[in-house]
Design an enzyme around this catalytic site. Structure first.
Site, mmCIF file in Angstrom:
data_model
loop_
_atom_site.group_PDB
_atom_site.id
_atom_site.type_symbol
_atom_site.label_atom_id
_atom_site.label_comp_id
_atom_site.label_asym_id
_atom_site.label_seq_id
_atom_site.Cartn_x
_atom_site.Cartn_y
_atom_site.Cartn_z
ATOM 1 N N ARG A 42 18.436 50.008 48.774
ATOM 2 C CA ARG A 42 17.145 49.957 48.072
ATOM 3 C C ARG A 42 17.157 50.981 46.918
ATOM 4 O O ARG A 42 17.430 52.172 47.156
ATOM 5 C CB ARG A 42 16.025 50.286 49.066
ATOM 6 C CG ARG A 42 14.649 50.376 48.461
ATOM 7 C CD ARG A 42 14.052 49.024 48.304
ATOM 8 N NE ARG A 42 12.665 49.083 47.862
ATOM 9 C CZ ARG A 42 11.997 48.023 47.452
ATOM 10 N NH1 ARG A 42 12.581 46.834 47.418
ATOM 11 N NH2 ARG A 42 10.740 48.118 47.080
ATOM 12 N N GLU B 97 14.530 54.878 86.988
ATOM 13 C CA GLU B 97 13.707 54.134 86.015
ATOM 14 C C GLU B 97 13.726 54.851 84.667
ATOM 15 O O GLU B 97 13.877 54.226 83.607
ATOM 16 C CB GLU B 97 12.257 54.002 86.510
ATOM 17 C CG GLU B 97 11.333 53.411 85.453
ATOM 18 C CD GLU B 97 9.982 52.977 85.993
ATOM 19 O OE1 GLU B 97 9.963 52.103 86.880
ATOM 20 O OE2 GLU B 97 8.949 53.511 85.541
ATOM 21 N N GLN C 289 16.719 63.631 48.757
ATOM 22 C CA GLN C 289 16.824 64.503 49.931
ATOM 23 C C GLN C 289 15.679 64.328 50.932
ATOM 24 O O GLN C 289 15.899 64.285 52.136
ATOM 25 C CB GLN C 289 16.870 65.965 49.457
ATOM 26 C CG GLN C 289 17.414 66.912 50.517
ATOM 27 C CD GLN C 289 18.909 66.739 50.727
ATOM 28 O OE1 GLN C 289 19.695 66.946 49.813
ATOM 29 N NE2 GLN C 289 19.307 66.329 51.905
#
Ligand SMILES: Cc1cc2nc3c(=O)[nH]c(=O)nc-3n(C[C@H](O)[C@H](O)[C@H](O)COP(=O)(O)OP(=O)(O)OC[C@H]3O[C@@H](n4cnc5c(N)ncnc54)[C@H](O)[C@@H]3O)c2cc1C
Lengths: 387, 86
Positions: free
Chosen positions: A267, A241, A278
């Site tokens: 953007r 799982e 940075q």
């Protein structure tokens, strides 16, 4: 991992239908709706039978291939709840049947599980507790050729849509590792009732409910493994799982990372792309490190497991690293997208809500740390030696 | 020593070192129920199974697994013999 041509083809088959499966995922998250259409589309690809024997209707693929394809599901489908339901279905019922089920049980249930027409779930957690499973209260008492089950289970993923639920119940003393047994229970059994779907923070398209067992009669032949072997069945299931559900998260993280890179390159603020700053770039670099670290842990642990090595500590570390990375990268993605990241429309805030669940299910973060500390010997009493 | 005795003494040495440090060997009977008496808990059972798999090359994926096979030194010995018999 280095994928073979066949593994790549299997993954590409899932990724090709990703956009069709995820369509409408934000609206479904809002209304908390499970996608039956997405389920059917996935069923048609054979995904649900990937790791199961061909004679049971599966594709007979090994664990690493299964994980590689599931990662592709996460990467291409942003309906995180549906993805979670897929891994829950395959692992909760299919995995224990494949490893511990009798020939009769396999013949009866595995073909439907592989085809996606018999939906699986499992019930371990109880209202009184989920971490301390060895003290569960649900009981199974032998009565002729049957067992009678009584108790309440909390948080059954896929519960509202399941046809079969693997119920773990006490057949021995509390805390005794030979005191649990796994039963395959059909959801139309008299005495079994399900609570209403539970509203939750994330994974809202994966339905979850309580389960009430009131003198539910289950034939002895529906015991998975032997009576008293429930804890071993559960351990086998939990390892898979963790690998299957968190490799899907790795795919989801890859998708998120790609969107962040793209956004940061396009953007513009202060006359330059935000990715050129940075402090913002480092956020995305850290996301990349999180994704690759998680993937390495998952595939390395899976290879060890497949080779029969003891992965008890590796599994706990894998779960911790991946679940925490998922939360971190989801939070970073919101930051990268700024105000848009915070809106429902972009689907990123949903990913953060989904990710938080991963620090709770399959053993919480604290329980994984507890496990590691026990396994490295911190809780073992050693008599002090005389000076 | 027969193979059965060697296997049993290897198992006993491991149980004493890992689960009952400081207990003298003669105080641990080969039929002592390690599970019901709380010597081996759930995580301990997983550690024990994994040790048996590696120490005696038992192909765990191919055998029936039951905690009953790990209840006592004798039970583990029988399990190892039955699982490694070709
Ligand atoms: C989305 C989702 C899906 C789920 N699906 C299923 C499912 O399909 N089937 C199922 O059976 N269960 C399912 N669960 C339940 C899940 O496994 C449990 O919620 C989990 O195991 C924790 O149990 P609990 O909620 O009872 O918390 P508790 O065990 O009560 O824990 C509460 C807090 O105490 C901490 N804690 C407990 N013990 C210790 C300790 N020894 N040391 C330090 N801290 C400790 C925990 O880490 C946690 O922070 C699901 C849960 C979620 C959120």
């Amino acid at each position: 991992m280095r994928a073979t041509e066949q593994q790549r083809e299997l993954r590409a088959g899932i990724q090709a239908i990703g956009p069709a499966i995820e369509a409408g995922h934000i609206a479904r998250d809002h209304s908390g709706t499970f996608s039956e259409t997405g389920w059917k589309l996935l069923a048609e690809t054979g995904l649900f039978g990937l790791p199961f024997d061909e004679e049971s209707g599966g594709l007979g693929q090994d664990l690493v291939t299964t994980l590689y394809v599931l990662e592709g599901l996460g990467e291409s489908c942003r309906d995180g709840g549906l993805n979670f339901s897929v891994s829950t279905h395959m692992v909760s019922a299919g995995v224990p049947l494949q490893r511990f089920g009798s020939a009769g049980l396999k013949a009866r249930y595995l073909p439907g599980i592989c085809a996606g027409t018999t939906i699986g779930a499992h019930a371990i957690t109880e209202p009184e507790g989920g971490s301390d499973i060895m003290r569960m209260r649900t009981t199974a008492v032998a009565d002729g050729d049957d067992f009678i089950l009584n108790g309440t289970k909390a948080f059954v993923s896929n519960g509202p849509i399941a046809d079969v639920i693997v119920v773990y119940a006490r057949t021995g003393k509390p805390e005794n590792p030979a005191g649990l047994t796994a039963f395959l229970v059909e959801t139309d059994s008299p005495g079994l009732t399900r609570g209403n779907p539970i509203e939750k923070m994330g994974l809202r398209t994966s339905p979850l409910c309580e389960l009430f067992l009131d003198d539910v009669r289950v034939p002895r032949r529906n015991v998975i493994g032997s009576v008293g072997a429930g804890f071993l069945v559960l351990d086998h299931v939990m390892k898979r799982e963790i690998l299957c559900s968190f490799v899907i998260n790795v795919g989801e993280m890859r998708n998120r990372l790609e969107r962040c890179v793209e956004y940061a390159r396009t953007r513009t603020q202060f006359g330059a792309h935000i990715g050129s700053y940075q402090s913002l770039a480092n956020k995305i670099v850290e996301m990349k490190i999180d994704v690759e670290t998680s993937a390495k842990w998952i595939f390395d642990t899976a290879e060890k497991l497949a080779e029969g090595e003891d992965v008890s500590i590796d599994i706990a570390i894998t779960k911790l690293i991946t679940s925490e990375a998922n939360v971190r990268t989801a939070l970073s993605a919101i930051q990268v997208f700024g105000g848009y990241g915070y809106t429902a429309e972009y689907g990123l805030e949903k990913e953060l809500r989904n990710a938080v669940a991963g620090t709770i299910y399959s053993g919480t973060t604290e329980i994984q740390k507890q496990r590691i500390s026990t396994l490295i010997g911190l809780h073992r009493a050693v008599k002090p030696t005389k000076a | 020593m027969s193979t059965t005795e060697t296997v049993a003494s290897t198992i006993k040495a491991h149980i004493l070192a890992e689960f009952l440090p400081g207990t003298p060997s003669e105080e641990l009977d080969n039929s002592y129920d390690l599970i019901d008496n709380g010597v081996v808990d759930s995580l301990g059972l997983l550690r024990l199974i994994s040790w048996v798999e590696q120490r005696f090359h038992v192909p765990l994926d191919e055998v029936e697994l039951s905690p009953d096979d790990f209840r006592s030194i004798d039970a583990i010995g029988h399990f190892v013999e039955a699982s490694t018999r070709s």
